[in-house]
Design an enzyme around this catalytic site. Structure first.
Site, PDB file in Angstrom:
ATOM      1  N   ASN A   6       1.907   8.534  -3.667  1.00  0.00           N
ATOM      2  CA  ASN A   6       1.745   7.385  -2.942  1.00  0.00           C
ATOM      3  C   ASN A   6       1.167   7.821  -1.716  1.00  0.00           C
ATOM      4  O   ASN A   6       1.855   8.652  -0.822  1.00  0.00           O
ATOM      5  CB  ASN A   6       3.053   6.889  -2.517  1.00  0.00           C
ATOM      6  CG  ASN A   6       3.074   5.471  -1.480  1.00  0.00           C
ATOM      7  OD1 ASN A   6       1.907   5.407  -1.127  1.00  0.00           O
ATOM      8  ND2 ASN A   6       4.074   4.625  -1.682  1.00  0.00           N
ATOM      9  N   ALA A  37       0.589   6.813   0.991  1.00  0.00           N
ATOM     10  CA  ALA A  37       1.236   6.359   2.229  1.00  0.00           C
ATOM     11  C   ALA A  37       2.373   7.187   2.766  1.00  0.00           C
ATOM     12  O   ALA A  37       2.684   7.055   3.874  1.00  0.00           O
ATOM     13  CB  ALA A  37       1.571   4.785   2.237  1.00  0.00           C
ATOM     14  N   CYS A  38       2.847   7.895   1.669  1.00  0.00           N
ATOM     15  CA  CYS A  38       3.942   8.711   1.939  1.00  0.00           C
ATOM     16  C   CYS A  38       3.474  10.367   2.446  1.00  0.00           C
ATOM     17  O   CYS A  38       2.721  10.861   1.795  1.00  0.00           O
ATOM     18  CB  CYS A  38       4.793   8.785   0.690  1.00  0.00           C
ATOM     19  SG  CYS A  38       6.224  10.194   0.572  1.00  0.00           S
ATOM     20  N   SER A  39       4.066  10.410   3.495  1.00  0.00           N
ATOM     21  CA  SER A  39       3.780  11.780   4.129  1.00  0.00           C
ATOM     22  C   SER A  39       4.037  13.094   3.154  1.00  0.00           C
ATOM     23  O   SER A  39       3.656  13.970   2.982  1.00  0.00           O
ATOM     24  CB  SER A  39       4.240  11.952   5.634  1.00  0.00           C
ATOM     25  OG  SER A  39       5.624  12.131   5.581  1.00  0.00           O
TER      26      SER A  39
END
Length: 120
Positions: free
Chosen positions: A8, A10-12
């Site tokens: 994902n 958007a996930c750091s």
């Protein structure tokens, strides 16, 4: 070595693990699991090769987790995987699969268990 990353962007943590894989000299197959979710059969295989409990694969955040009562410790592995199959946003990320096994890489250092050429 074949490496698959359920990612994902958007996930750091997911972005960090992707960079760690690349720094190890491997370009992974990247599966954007929210667009191309794993099948129930793929989830079974991931669990079987992970040495991790099924609950590790469930993201314990968000309204959906709460509304489906997934914190209930009496839920079976099958019930947890069914929930992920029906709602891919419940998949904890990042998940890395290699010939050495599968890991939900939380913390990111769990990558080292399945990526033999990664520097620790």
């Amino acid at each position: 070595m074949t490496v698959t990353l359920y990612h994902n962007p958007a996930c750091s943590t997911s972005r960090t693990v992707l960079n760690m894989i690349r720094e190890a000299g491997t370009e992974p197959e990247i599966i954007l699991y929210l667009k191309t979710p794993p099948t129930r059969e793929q989830l079974d295989t991931m669990l079987a090769t992970s040495n991790q409990p099924a609950r590790t694969f469930v993201r314990p955040k968000g309204e959906l987790y709460t509304s489906l009562n997934l914190a209930d410790k009496s839920l079976s592995d099958e019930s947890l995987l069914d929930a992920i199959a029906q709602h891919p946003e419940l998949l904890n990320r990042p998940v890395v699969t290699t010939p050495l096994g599968t890991r939900v890489c939380r913390p990111k250092e769990l990558l080292f268990e399945v990526l033999s050429n990664a520097e620790k």
